[in-house]
Motif scaffolding. Sequence first.
Motif: not given
Length: 115
Positions: A22-33, A37-38, A61-66
């Motif tokens: 699959g293609e990563v189409v969105d990456v967000a920070d996850f401070p609650e974890a 992790v993203y 994040r930019e490395d993973l997007l796409g």
Amino acid sequence: MGIEADDIAPERFLEDVEMRVGEVVDVADFPEARKDVYKLEVDFGDETRQSAAGLTDNYDREDLLGSQVVAVVNLGTVSIAGFESQCLVTGVDDADGDVVHLRPEREVPNGTRVY
């Protein structure tokens, strides 16, 4: 490091584990974890699933997007700090213990099954 797992029948593995690209189409920070992790949104062609992935040490994040990733898509849903992780993005540890995600060596259609 030796390989210690018992052998299984190849057809059994392919029956039980479904991995897709699959293609990563969105990456967000996850401070609650608890772990660093993203939150990822991964497009598998016919559907998009979300995943909590421990890729923060080696990837911005930019490395993973796409980028394309290999994910296990039939493990069910796991709740992580209220976030529903619907697939497991696969990876391996590098020499420093940081996670490197697995991906095809060249682009393939999203949703392609790994065999």
